[in-house]
Motif scaffolding. Structure first.
Motif, PDB file in Angstrom:
ATOM      1  N   MET A  75      -1.173   0.256 -12.961  1.00 13.25           N
ATOM      2  CA  MET A  75      -0.862  -1.516 -12.704  1.00 13.25           C
ATOM      3  C   MET A  75      -1.093  -2.578 -13.537  1.00 13.25           C
ATOM      4  N   ASP A 131       0.989  -1.323  -0.198  1.00 13.03           N
ATOM      5  CA  ASP A 131       0.130  -0.758   0.072  1.00 13.03           C
ATOM      6  C   ASP A 131       0.465   1.549   0.384  1.00 13.03           C
ATOM      7  N   MET A 169     -18.348  -9.121  -8.569  1.00 14.09           N
ATOM      8  CA  MET A 169     -18.461 -10.474  -8.228  1.00 14.09           C
ATOM      9  C   MET A 169     -20.153 -10.304  -7.659  1.00 14.09           C
ATOM     10  N   ALA A 229      -1.054   0.843   6.148  1.00 14.23           N
ATOM     11  CA  ALA A 229      -2.197   0.107   6.284  1.00 14.23           C
ATOM     12  C   ALA A 229      -1.565  -1.046   6.198  1.00 14.23           C
TER      13      ALA A 229
HETATM   14  N1  LIG Z   1     -16.353  -5.000  -5.716  1.00 11.96           N
HETATM   15  C1  LIG Z   1     -17.391  -3.963  -4.469  1.00 11.96           C
HETATM   16  O1  LIG Z   1     -18.168  -4.292  -4.365  1.00 11.96           O
HETATM   17  C2  LIG Z   1     -16.376  -3.038  -4.885  1.00 11.96           C
HETATM   18  C3  LIG Z   1     -16.485  -1.741  -3.834  1.00 11.96           C
HETATM   19  C4  LIG Z   1     -15.565  -1.362  -3.075  1.00 11.96           C
HETATM   20  C5  LIG Z   1     -14.916  -0.207  -3.573  1.00 11.96           C
HETATM   21  N2  LIG Z   1     -14.510  -1.590  -4.882  1.00 11.96           N
HETATM   22  C6  LIG Z   1     -13.453  -1.500  -5.820  1.00 11.96           C
HETATM   23  O2  LIG Z   1     -11.913  -1.539  -5.061  1.00 11.96           O
HETATM   24  C7  LIG Z   1     -11.113  -0.540  -5.020  1.00 11.96           C
HETATM   25  C8  LIG Z   1     -10.173  -0.439  -3.805  1.00 11.96           C
HETATM   26  O3  LIG Z   1     -11.111   0.616  -3.087  1.00 11.96           O
HETATM   27  P1  LIG Z   1     -11.913   0.475  -1.808  1.00 11.96           P
HETATM   28  O4  LIG Z   1     -12.630   0.990  -1.278  1.00 11.96           O
HETATM   29  O5  LIG Z   1     -10.646  -0.700  -1.053  1.00 11.96           O
HETATM   30  O6  LIG Z   1     -11.121   1.802  -1.663  1.00 11.96           O
HETATM   31  P2  LIG Z   1     -10.336   2.185  -0.332  1.00 11.96           P
HETATM   32  O7  LIG Z   1     -10.164   3.484  -0.073  1.00 11.96           O
HETATM   33  O8  LIG Z   1     -10.655   2.002   1.081  1.00 11.96           O
HETATM   34  O9  LIG Z   1      -8.665   1.973  -0.098  1.00 11.96           O
HETATM   35  C9  LIG Z   1      -7.554   1.844  -1.315  1.00 11.96           C
HETATM   36  C10 LIG Z   1      -5.750   1.052  -0.897  1.00 11.96           C
HETATM   37  O10 LIG Z   1      -5.529   1.719  -1.992  1.00 11.96           O
HETATM   38  C11 LIG Z   1      -4.248   2.829  -1.309  1.00 11.96           C
HETATM   39  N3  LIG Z   1      -3.571   3.221  -2.695  1.00 11.96           N
HETATM   40  C12 LIG Z   1      -4.179   4.372  -2.878  1.00 11.96           C
HETATM   41  N4  LIG Z   1      -3.160   4.447  -3.804  1.00 11.96           N
HETATM   42  C13 LIG Z   1      -1.919   3.615  -4.000  1.00 11.96           C
HETATM   43  C14 LIG Z   1      -1.151   3.386  -4.667  1.00 11.96           C
HETATM   44  N5  LIG Z   1      -0.606   3.709  -5.946  1.00 11.96           N
HETATM   45  N6  LIG Z   1      -0.323   2.835  -4.725  1.00 11.96           N
HETATM   46  C15 LIG Z   1      -0.663   1.660  -3.782  1.00 11.96           C
HETATM   47  N7  LIG Z   1      -1.863   2.128  -2.750  1.00 11.96           N
HETATM   48  C16 LIG Z   1      -2.380   2.816  -2.998  1.00 11.96           C
HETATM   49  C17 LIG Z   1      -5.313   3.223   0.079  1.00 11.96           C
HETATM   50  O11 LIG Z   1      -4.134   4.400   0.195  1.00 11.96           O
HETATM   51  C18 LIG Z   1      -5.920   2.180   0.337  1.00 11.96           C
HETATM   52  O12 LIG Z   1      -4.836   1.975   1.485  1.00 11.96           O
HETATM   53  C19 LIG Z   1     -11.850   0.229  -5.942  1.00 11.96           C
HETATM   54  O13 LIG Z   1     -11.285   0.311  -7.349  1.00 11.96           O
HETATM   55  C20 LIG Z   1     -13.068   0.262  -6.523  1.00 11.96           C
HETATM   56  O14 LIG Z   1     -13.588   0.833  -7.318  1.00 11.96           O
HETATM   57  C21 LIG Z   1     -15.262  -2.622  -5.504  1.00 11.96           C
END
Ligand SMILES: NC(=O)c1ccc[n+]([C@@H]2O[C@H](COP(=O)([O-])OP(=O)(O)OC[C@H]3O[C@@H](n4cnc5c(N)ncnc54)[C@H](O)[C@@H]3O)[C@@H](O)[C@H]2O)c1
Length: 343
Positions: free
Chosen positions: A76, A31, A119, A36
């Motif tokens: 990525m 992260d 999912m 985190a």
């Molecule tokens: N499947 C689903 O129903 C569902 C639900 C919510 C979110 N998502 C998707 O999941 C992904 C993440 O969402 P989330 O809710 O977990 O977000 P989040 O903000 O809770 O977590 C994201 C994490 O990524 C880290 N991060 C940010 N930029 C980064 C980088 N350049 N390199 C490494 N780490 C980095 C942040 O520090 C954070 O810990 C998104 O693509 C979102 O659309 C999917």
């Protein structure tokens, strides 16, 4: 088998939990926020890093979960394809359609593959609903509605995160919840060839759609009504908690309807399937739960890794959703019905 996870927020934690339940070793957590990465590593006895390269360079990793904000998916995914590393990337595929096309171009020349995190396809009730479509004859029309509760306080919380920043998320309701809804609509009704839509924006967040309605027509000219919104209604839905997501497909011999519950309640929620058939002149109602779709999704990813086979929900499915999101925004902007590009 060893895997790595980049992005240790909400979804990274959900993936980690599912891998651990499947008995897979999480070798790396990564992260940009070291705290985190470190915290998740401590829970799963993993190594931690802030560098994605570290994961790409580790030949012992069978695959990687990408759970970072949407604008980071493209760089990525591109790097993972170039390193030949299979990935499970959270939805949506990319923040822009151009990035999605670029990935398709790169992937054509590389052996690695991408599973996209739609999912809901692994929700047992949604799978059963799709199978039940064979009982209702030729599809006449369909409605895919997804309402989520967004109170004033919820909007204020969202503004502290990346999700309502267009550059990082790609959009609002249509992109976040709507991408799942569109993926399910495509899975149930087949490719969409034309679209007419209207998208609505918050005055204080003029780039973030809080509501999108669209008529989509599939190749057989079946009309599919899409209705996605973040609403200040907190008691609607079959669990009266403001989550009101209903997919209904009407055929000449019956109706299939699915009602889901909060996406994050995968270990407590229920999905309700109702199948009406004209031959019996009655409805069968089944309540499935908890849906546990992340566990099923991760199991499918692991199976693809084991067999070395492409995933069930891959780049093709991911880009079809991106094309539709783009077409819905464009149709609303231009105020006209548009043909949708086929791939
Ligand atoms: N499947 C689903 O129903 C569902 C639900 C919510 C979110 N998502 C998707 O999941 C992904 C993440 O969402 P989330 O809710 O977990 O977000 P989040 O903000 O809770 O977590 C994201 C994490 O990524 C880290 N991060 C940010 N930029 C980064 C980088 N350049 N390199 C490494 N780490 C980095 C942040 O520090 C954070 O810990 C998104 O693509 C979102 O659309 C999917």
């Amino acid at each position: 088998m060893r895997v790595g996870i980049i992005g240790c927020g909400q979804l990274g934690r959900i993936h980690a939990h599912a891998y651990a339940r499947a008995g897979v070793q999480i070798a790396w957590t990564a992260d940009a926020d070291e705290n985190a990465a470190r915290a998740l590593a401590a829970e799963y006895d993993s190594q931690w890093t802030s560098s994605f390269d570290q994961l790409l360079k580790d030949d012992s990793l069978a695959g990687i979960s990408i759970c970072v904000p949407t604008h980071m998916h493209f760089p990525m995914l591109k790097a993972a394809l170039e390193h030949g590393k299979p990935v499970l990337c959270e939805k949506p595929l990319t923040a822009t359609l151009q990035e999605a096309y670029e990935l398709v171009r790169i992937a054509a020349e590389k052996p690695a593959w991408i599973q996209v995190g739609y999912m809901k396809r692994f929700d047992p009730a949604i799978r059963a609903a799709r199978e039940a479509l064979t009982q209702i004859g030729t599809i006449q029309n369909a409605q895919f509605r997804s309402y989520l509760p967004f109170t004033a306080a919820g909007w204020e919380r969202a503004k502290q995160r990346w999700i309502v920043d267009k550059a990082r998320s790609g959009g609002g309701a249509l992109v976040h919840s709507g991408s799942h809804t569109l993926d399910t609509a495509l899975w149930f009704c087949g490719p969409v060839v034309s679209v007419a839509s209207q998208v609505q924006y918050k005055p204080d967040l003029p780039e973030i759609d809080y509501s999108a309605q669209a008529l989509l027509w599939n190749a057989e000219s079946v009309p599919i009504y899409l209705d996605v919104a973040w609403l200040p209604l907190t008691g609607i839905g079959h669990r009266h908690d403001g989550w009101d997501e209903v997919f209904t497909v009407t055929g000449e011999k019956g109706i299939v309807q699915v009602r889901t519950s909060w996406w994050s309640q995968f270990e407590t929620g229920r999905t309700v399937l109702q199948v009406y058939t004209e031959t019996n002149r009655s409805s069968q109602v089944s309540s499935f739960g908890p849906p546990d779709y992340f566990a099923h999704e991760i199991a499918a990813f692991l199976e693809s890794l084991k067999l070395g086979e492409p995933p069930q929900v891959g780049l093709r499915e991911g880009i079809q959703v991106q094309i539709l999101i783009d077409a819905i925004f464009k149709s609303s902007r231009e105020g006209r019905r548009l043909d949708v590009e086929q791939i």
